[in-house]
Design a protein around this motif. Structure first.
Motif, PDB file in Angstrom:
ATOM      1  N   MET A   1     -74.047  -2.130  51.662  1.00  0.00           N
ATOM      2  CA  MET A   1     -72.612  -1.911  51.800  1.00  0.00           C
ATOM      3  C   MET A   1     -72.310  -0.441  51.592  1.00  0.00           C
ATOM      4  O   MET A   1     -72.738   0.159  50.602  1.00  0.00           O
ATOM      5  N   ASP A  12     -72.457   4.597  49.129  1.00  0.00           N
ATOM      6  CA  ASP A  12     -73.210   3.337  49.177  1.00  0.00           C
ATOM      7  C   ASP A  12     -73.026   2.627  47.838  1.00  0.00           C
ATOM      8  O   ASP A  12     -73.512   3.087  46.810  1.00  0.00           O
ATOM      9  N   GLU A  14     -73.713  -0.794  47.345  1.00  0.00           N
ATOM     10  CA  GLU A  14     -74.375  -2.099  47.415  1.00  0.00           C
ATOM     11  C   GLU A  14     -74.822  -2.603  46.043  1.00  0.00           C
ATOM     12  O   GLU A  14     -74.760  -3.797  45.755  1.00  0.00           O
TER      13      GLU A  14
END
Length: 484
Positions: A1, A12, A14
Motif C-alpha cells: 500500500m 509506503d 503497508e
C-alpha cells in the motif's frame, strides 16, 4: 500500500496499516477529528492563525511556515528576497574562503541538512575549483564547547597560513553567518564572540559578518542593534516561523546561498507538497495520512517512539532535524485548554545500514512501542558495482555483481520484513532522487504532518514553553557566576 505523487515521491505504509496494525476502523473512529484538523490547516494557510496558539508572551501569534514555499510579493519569501539571496551567492563565490555558520536548534539543524545533502562530508577537503569557487563551511554556536571552538579557530588560522604560503596575496576571507533572532542566545553568541575576537587579531584573516536576526526596526533586538552599529548586512528570522521550520526561510536559505544550493527548486518541491496536502481525501494527502497513522499507532497501539531511519549517511542530519521538529512541537504537558496531558511521541535518530548493527535488536525484540520510519533514495547519482575483488573467497564473491544501492535496498527491505514478521510497525518515504526538489517535498511533508498531529492531539504544535524553563534558570546562574 502506497501513496505516490506525480513527482515519484511516495509514502509506503503497508507495514503500518491493516490487520494487526492501524485499521480502517481506527481511522473511522477519528474521522471527525481528522476533518477538524484539516479545516484548521485551511485556516492556518488563509489567515496564519491556529486556534489555541500563543506566543511565549501569551499573545496570539501567526503561524506562517505554510507561506514559505510560495515566492510571491508580500510573502516572507518574495521575488526580491530570492534575488537578494542570488546576489549573496554571487558575492560569496570565488571571494570568500570559509563560512562559519553560527546557530543552534533549527538554525543549526536545518542548515546542516542543506550542507550534508548538497556538499557531503569531504567538501572542505576539495580544491576551490572542485567546489566551483564556493567556500569551505564550518558549523559552530550549537554547543558551548571550549575545545572544539578553540580547535576551529586554530584550524582557520592554519588554513590562512597555508594559503599565504601558497602565494595568496590577500588575507584569508572568513564570513561569520551569525543566526539568532534575539541576539541573546548564549550558545551561539558566546561562540561568535570568541571566534570573532580571535580571528580579528590575525592579520592574515579578514572577517566579515552577516547577521540573520529579527528584522523589526521599531523595536530592534540586541543583534539587530549590533548589526546596525557595525554595518553588517542582515537577513531575517521572521515572526511566525519557529526555529524548527526555518529551513524554508532566510535562516536556512542564507547558508544555501553560500554553497550554491538550488533554493528555488527546494521551495518548488515544498510548494508542490503543500498543494497536494490541501486535498480533503486522507488517502491522497500524505501529511494528513502520515500524521493520522502515527497518532493512532501511538494512542491506540502504544507505539509512541518513532525511529527515523534514513538509508544514507548524508541523510542522518535529516533525522536529527526531525528530532527537534517532533520533540519541540508535540512534547507538551498541557493541551490547548490547559488540561495536563503530557503528550508526545519520542523521536530517535538512526541510520541504515549502520544501526541495523546497533539498534535493530531493540527494534526487533524490544518493547512494542516503536514505529521505524525509513527514508529510501530510489536512484543515486553515483552507484558503484560491488566488484568480485577476491574470487577465492566465496562469501565475498556472493555479495559482488550488484550495485551498492541494490545492496542498500535489500538491507532496508529485509529490515522491514523482519520487523513486520514480529508485529513491529514501519513505513517508508521513497524519494526518486536526492535532489533539492525532492528534499523540499520530504521536509515540508514532515512539517505539515506535525501541524496535523498537533490538532489531533489538541496541543499547541508551535510553542515551546519547556525550552523557556531552563532559560529562566540559566540567566541568573550565569550572572551569579560572573559576580563572584
Amino acid at each position: 500500500m502506497s501513496l505516490e505523487l506525480k513527482s515519484g515521491f511516495s509514502f509506503d505504509y503497508e507495514n503500518l496499516f491493516g490487520e494487526g496494525k492501524v485499521t480502517a476502523a481506527d481511522l473511522k473512529s477519528f474521522e471527525a477529528d481528522l476533518k477538524k484538523a484539516h479545516e484548521a490547516m485551511k485556516v492556518m494557510r488563509k489567515t496564519g492563525f491556529v486556534a489555541g496558539h500563543l506566543s511565549k508572551d501569551g499573545e496570539p501569534e501567526k503561524v506562517l511556515f505554510s507561506e514559505l514555499p510560495y515566492i510571491e510579493e508580500g510573502h516572507l519569501n518574495s521575488p526580491k528576497s530570492i534575488a537578494r539571496l542570488s546576489k549573496l551567492t554571487a558575492s560569496v563565490q570565488n571571494r570568500v574562503d570559509a563560512v562559519v555558520s553560527l546557530g543552534i536548534g533549527g538554525s543549526f539543524l536545518g542548515n546542516k541538512v542543506l550542507f550534508d545533502v548538497h556538499c557531503g562530508e569531504f567538501w572542505n577537503s576539495k580544491s576551490k575549483a572542485e567546489r566551483d569557487g564556493f567556500p569551505r563551511v564550518y558549523f559552530s554556536g550549537n554547543n558551548i564547547d571550549p575545545r572544539r571552538t578553540t580547535d576551529l579557530i586554530e584550524h582557520i588560522n592554519a588554513s590562512a597560513k597555508v594559503a599565504s604560503c601558497h602565494g595568496e596575496k590577500r588575507p584569508y576571507h572568513v564570513m561569520l553567518l551569525l543566526i539568532s533572532k534575539s541576539g541573546g542566545t548564549l550558545d551561539t553568541m558566546s561562540n561568535f564572540m570568541v571566534i570573532y575576537e580571535a580571528l580579528k587579531k590575525n592579520p592574515e584573516v579578514e572577517v566579515e559578518v552577516i547577521a540573520v536576526t529579527d528584522p523589526n526596526e521599531k523595536q530592534p533586538t540586541l543583534l539587530k542593534k549590533l548589526a546596525t552599529e557595525q554595518k553588517w548586512p542582515t537577513y531575517s528570522v521572521p515572526d511566525g516561523v519557529g526555529g524548527r521550520f526555518t529551513i524554508f526561510c532566510e535562516v536556512g536559505l542564507t547558508l544555501a546561498a553560500c554553497i550554491g544550493f538550488d533554493i528555488e527548486a527546494f521551495l518548488a518541491g515544498a510548494k508542490a507538497m503543500d498543494q497536494v496536502c490541501q486535498n480533503d481525501d486522507i488517502w491522497q494527502n500524505p501529511a494528513m495520512l502520515n500524521a493520522a497513522l502515527k497518532f493512532i499507532a501511538s494512542e491506540k497501539h502504544g507505539r509512541d517512539i518513532e525511529v527515523m531511519m534514513p538509508y544514507g549517511d548524508y541523510l542522518k542530519s535529516v533525522s536529527e532535524w526531525y528530532i527537534q521538529l517532533l520533540a519541540e512541537s508535540l512534547g507538551k504537558q498541557f493541551d490547548k485548554q490547559g488540561n495536563e496531558v503530557c503528550y508526545g511521541r519520542t523521536p530517535v535518530v538512526a541510520v541504515g545500514t549502520t544501526d541495523m548493527h546497533a539498534q535493530t535488536q531493540q527494534h526487533q525484540e524490544g518493547k512494542l512501542n516503536k514505529i521505524v520510519q525509513f527514508i529510501r533514495i530510489q536512484k543515486w547519482d553515483v552507484d558503484p558495482v560491488i566488484p568480485d575483488a577476491f574470487p577465492s573467497a566465496p562469501k565475498l564473491s556472493d555479495i559482488s555483481g550488484v550495485t551498492m544501492s541494490q545492496a542498500l535496498d535489500v538491507a532496508l527491505q529485509s529490515n522491514a520484513d523482519a520487523l513486520a514478521s514480529n508485529q513491529r510497525f514501519s513505513a517508508v518515504f521513497n524519494l526518486p532522487e536526492l535532489t533539492p526538489y525532492h528534499l523540499g517535498e520530504l521536509l515540508y511533508m514532515l512539517a505539515m504532518s506535525i501541524a496535523y498531529e498537533g490538532e489531533l492531539a489538541n496541543v499547541d504544535a508551535f510553542n515551546q514553553p519547556g525550552v523557556e524553563g531552563y532559560k529562566r534558570i540559566m540567566g541568573p546562574k550565569l550572572q551569579a557566576l560572573k559576580n563572584k
